[in-house]
Scaffold this motif. Structure first.
Motif, PDB file in Angstrom:
ATOM      1  N   ALA A  68       0.821  -1.218   0.000  1.00  0.00           N
ATOM      2  CA  ALA A  68       0.000   0.000   0.000  1.00  0.00           C
ATOM      3  C   ALA A  68       0.849   1.260   0.000  1.00  0.00           C
ATOM      4  CB  ALA A  68      -0.877  -0.008   1.242  1.00  0.00           C
ATOM      5  N   SER A  98      -4.261   3.955   1.504  1.00  0.00           N
ATOM      6  CA  SER A  98      -5.477   4.133   2.298  1.00  0.00           C
ATOM      7  C   SER A  98      -6.555   4.860   1.490  1.00  0.00           C
ATOM      8  CB  SER A  98      -5.140   4.954   3.542  1.00  0.00           C
ATOM      9  OG  SER A  98      -6.341   5.305   4.165  1.00  0.00           O
ATOM     10  N   SER A 217       4.613  -6.053   8.409  1.00  0.00           N
ATOM     11  CA  SER A 217       5.300  -4.798   8.064  1.00  0.00           C
ATOM     12  C   SER A 217       6.193  -4.239   9.175  1.00  0.00           C
ATOM     13  CB  SER A 217       4.279  -3.749   7.627  1.00  0.00           C
ATOM     14  OG  SER A 217       4.965  -2.725   6.938  1.00  0.00           O
ATOM     15  N   THR A 222      10.695   1.951   5.388  1.00  0.00           N
ATOM     16  CA  THR A 222       9.971   3.214   5.551  1.00  0.00           C
ATOM     17  C   THR A 222       9.554   3.367   7.007  1.00  0.00           C
ATOM     18  OG1 THR A 222       9.181   3.022   3.282  1.00  0.00           O
ATOM     19  CG2 THR A 222       7.992   4.542   4.728  1.00  0.00           C
ATOM     20  N   ARG A 271      14.902  -5.098   0.830  1.00  0.00           N
ATOM     21  CA  ARG A 271      15.616  -4.294  -0.164  1.00  0.00           C
ATOM     22  C   ARG A 271      16.408  -5.139  -1.167  1.00  0.00           C
ATOM     23  NH1 ARG A 271      12.323  -1.504   1.497  1.00  0.00           N
ATOM     24  NH2 ARG A 271      12.465   0.463   2.620  1.00  0.00           N
TER      25      ARG A 271
HETATM   26  C1  FNR Z   1       3.014   3.612   2.831  1.00  0.00           C
HETATM   27  N1  FNR Z   1       2.431   2.604   3.595  1.00  0.00           N
HETATM   28  C2  FNR Z   1       1.053   2.560   3.756  1.00  0.00           C
HETATM   29  N2  FNR Z   1       0.453   1.493   4.339  1.00  0.00           N
HETATM   30  C3  FNR Z   1      -0.891   1.407   4.448  1.00  0.00           C
HETATM   31  O1  FNR Z   1      -1.398   0.400   4.948  1.00  0.00           O
HETATM   32  N3  FNR Z   1      -1.687   2.425   3.971  1.00  0.00           N
HETATM   33  C4  FNR Z   1      -1.156   3.535   3.368  1.00  0.00           C
HETATM   34  O2  FNR Z   1      -1.878   4.426   2.936  1.00  0.00           O
HETATM   35  C5  FNR Z   1       0.265   3.623   3.259  1.00  0.00           C
HETATM   36  N4  FNR Z   1       0.859   4.730   2.691  1.00  0.00           N
HETATM   37  C6  FNR Z   1       2.214   4.701   2.395  1.00  0.00           C
HETATM   38  C7  FNR Z   1       2.778   5.739   1.643  1.00  0.00           C
HETATM   39  C8  FNR Z   1       4.109   5.654   1.273  1.00  0.00           C
HETATM   40  C9  FNR Z   1       4.692   6.751   0.427  1.00  0.00           C
HETATM   41  C10 FNR Z   1       4.908   4.552   1.665  1.00  0.00           C
HETATM   42  C11 FNR Z   1       6.350   4.438   1.243  1.00  0.00           C
HETATM   43  C12 FNR Z   1       4.359   3.558   2.448  1.00  0.00           C
HETATM   44  C13 FNR Z   1       3.270   1.578   4.279  1.00  0.00           C
HETATM   45  C14 FNR Z   1       3.711   0.468   3.353  1.00  0.00           C
HETATM   46  O3  FNR Z   1       2.620  -0.251   2.841  1.00  0.00           O
HETATM   47  C15 FNR Z   1       4.676  -0.501   4.091  1.00  0.00           C
HETATM   48  O4  FNR Z   1       3.998  -1.130   5.140  1.00  0.00           O
HETATM   49  C16 FNR Z   1       5.901   0.220   4.647  1.00  0.00           C
HETATM   50  O5  FNR Z   1       6.258   1.273   3.783  1.00  0.00           O
HETATM   51  C17 FNR Z   1       7.110  -0.682   4.815  1.00  0.00           C
HETATM   52  O6  FNR Z   1       7.586  -1.167   3.589  1.00  0.00           O
HETATM   53  P1  FNR Z   1       8.857  -0.548   2.798  1.00  0.00           P
HETATM   54  O7  FNR Z   1       8.452   0.815   2.316  1.00  0.00           O
HETATM   55  O8  FNR Z   1       9.997  -0.495   3.766  1.00  0.00           O
HETATM   56  O9  FNR Z   1       9.068  -1.496   1.662  1.00  0.00           O
END
Ligand code: FNR
Length: 352
Positions: A68, A98, A217, A222, A271
């Motif tokens: 997401a 979301s 997660s 992130t 990664r």
């Molecule tokens: C997210 N993530 C996220 N998760 C979710 O459940 N709803 C959301 O709206 C968002 N929005 C969002 C925006 C952006 C720009 C990022 C980078 C991430 C979280 C995402 O789905 C994930 O759980 C985390 O980002 C960890 O994974 P990465 O980014 O380390 O691969």
């Protein structure tokens, strides 16, 4: 340019800051070592990476999914279109960001389109809607219907909300989660957003209704505490960046739990293809990527992103060959060793 309402602007700030803080280096995955056979007795051509998701009519080509990220604002429509094309080209699932802005502004066509574009550009694919844990099930159903979603992610993000200046502070979510789990007909995935989950939380949530999967997660990629701290100009929350469990810690804590039919998806700081394999060895069904896909798209464009993740698919196959594993589920048989730090982490659990 006219100022956007805060909930629309927040989406852009998340994208900007996720990229600003992006770290291409893997986090603590080096703390786990795989014991590969010197003679794998396996041929690359015999290795299969396809996986079945729930009762979806066709298998996915790799144990990966795009997690997401975004939607809810005309400026991100193009990005969602590109993410949808990447998912389609790789034949892997994609989760939307979301959908609360769709529920808040249901008659705003541009906002609806920013989500619908994912279904439009990936008509046959596995698409996952995304709502927060406080959304009533009838509203969640509207989100599912908007994109004909095949599954629903419900994100739980208490730590992010605490650090967010305009965030919530009421986290009594169990009653609503029970309603969601008992009334939504597509598979429901309970998902963290980068601070991991533990076995006790998984057991607590399983009491509420049928959970199709947990997306743990974890910490390491992130970091929404860091992102919200950067957005919050009034109070310092930098100490919260270390909140939560890493992806490996979460998996080690949860996987021994008897989950019967509930799947574990791993994401957070993944990664490299080797990170993916390590999550699968620890029992994850599939592995999610958010920021790495965003980063590739923003820096190198669509074609390059597709090539990069097709290469990941091939490299996952190569590592499986080295490990003597013909199919994804064989990976759970691979032996491994953990660093003293991680070993200490699980020993404390076992000693209870
Ligand atoms: C997210 N993530 C996220 N998760 C979710 O459940 N709803 C959301 O709206 C968002 N929005 C969002 C925006 C952006 C720009 C990022 C980078 C991430 C979280 C995402 O789905 C994930 O759980 C985390 O980002 C960890 O994974 P990465 O980014 O380390 O691969």
């Amino acid at each position: 340019m006219p100022k956007q309402p805060l909930d629309l602007q927040r989406k852009n700030e998340h994208l900007f800051l996720a990229e600003k803080f992006y770290n291409p280096a893997s986090t603590n995955f080096a703390e786990m070592r795989l014991l590969a056979p010197s003679i794998p007795e396996m041929r690359l051509k015999d290795v299969k990476t396809d996986v079945k998701w729930f009762n979806f009519h066709q298998n996915m080509d790799a144990p990966l999914y795009i997690n997401a990220m975004t939607g809810g604002n005309a400026q991100v429509t193009k990005l969602n279109q590109q993410l949808a094309i990447v998912a389609q080209e790789l034949n892997i699932p994609i989760a939307l960001g979301s959908m609360s802005n769709y529920l808040k502004y249901p008659y705003n066509k541009e906002i609806s389109e920013s989500y619908q574009v994912v279904r439009e550009y990936n008509p046959q694919g596995l698409v996952i809607a995304n709502v927060s844990a406080k959304i009533p099930f009838k509203q969640a159903q509207k989100c599912i219907d908007l994109v004909q979603a095949n599954a629903l992610q419900v994100h739980i993000n208490a730590a992010q909300e605490i650090v967010m200046a305009e965030g919530e502070d009421d986290f009594c979510w169990c009653d609503n989660l029970a309603q969601l789990l008992q009334n939504i007909e597509v598979p429901v995935i309970i998902k963290e957003v980068g601070v991991g989950m533990n076995a006790a939380s998984v057991r607590q949530i399983l009491q509420l209704g049928p959970v199709a999967a947990f997306d743990i997660s974890g910490k390491g990629g992130t970091n929404f505490q860091a992102i919200e701290n950067e957005r919050n100009h009034h109070i310092d929350y930098s100490f919260m960046q270390d909140w939560g469990l890493t992806t490996l810690e979460s998996l080690l804590d949860i996987v021994p739990t008897n989950l019967t039919d509930t799947l574990i998806f791993a994401s957070g700081g993944v990664r490299s293809p080797l990170d993916v394999i390590k999550c699968l060895v620890l029992g994850a069904h599939s592995v999610g990527l958010a920021a790495p896909v965003l980063h590739e798209l923003q820096h190198f464009g669509l074609e390059h992103t597709i090539t990069t993740f097709k290469t990941w698919q091939h490299q996952i196959k190569e590592i499986m060959t080295l490990l003597g594993c013909q199919k994804v589920t064989d990976l759970t048989q691979v032996d491994y060793r953990l660093s003293m730090k991680l070993n200490n982490f699980i020993r404390q659990k076992n000693d209870i």
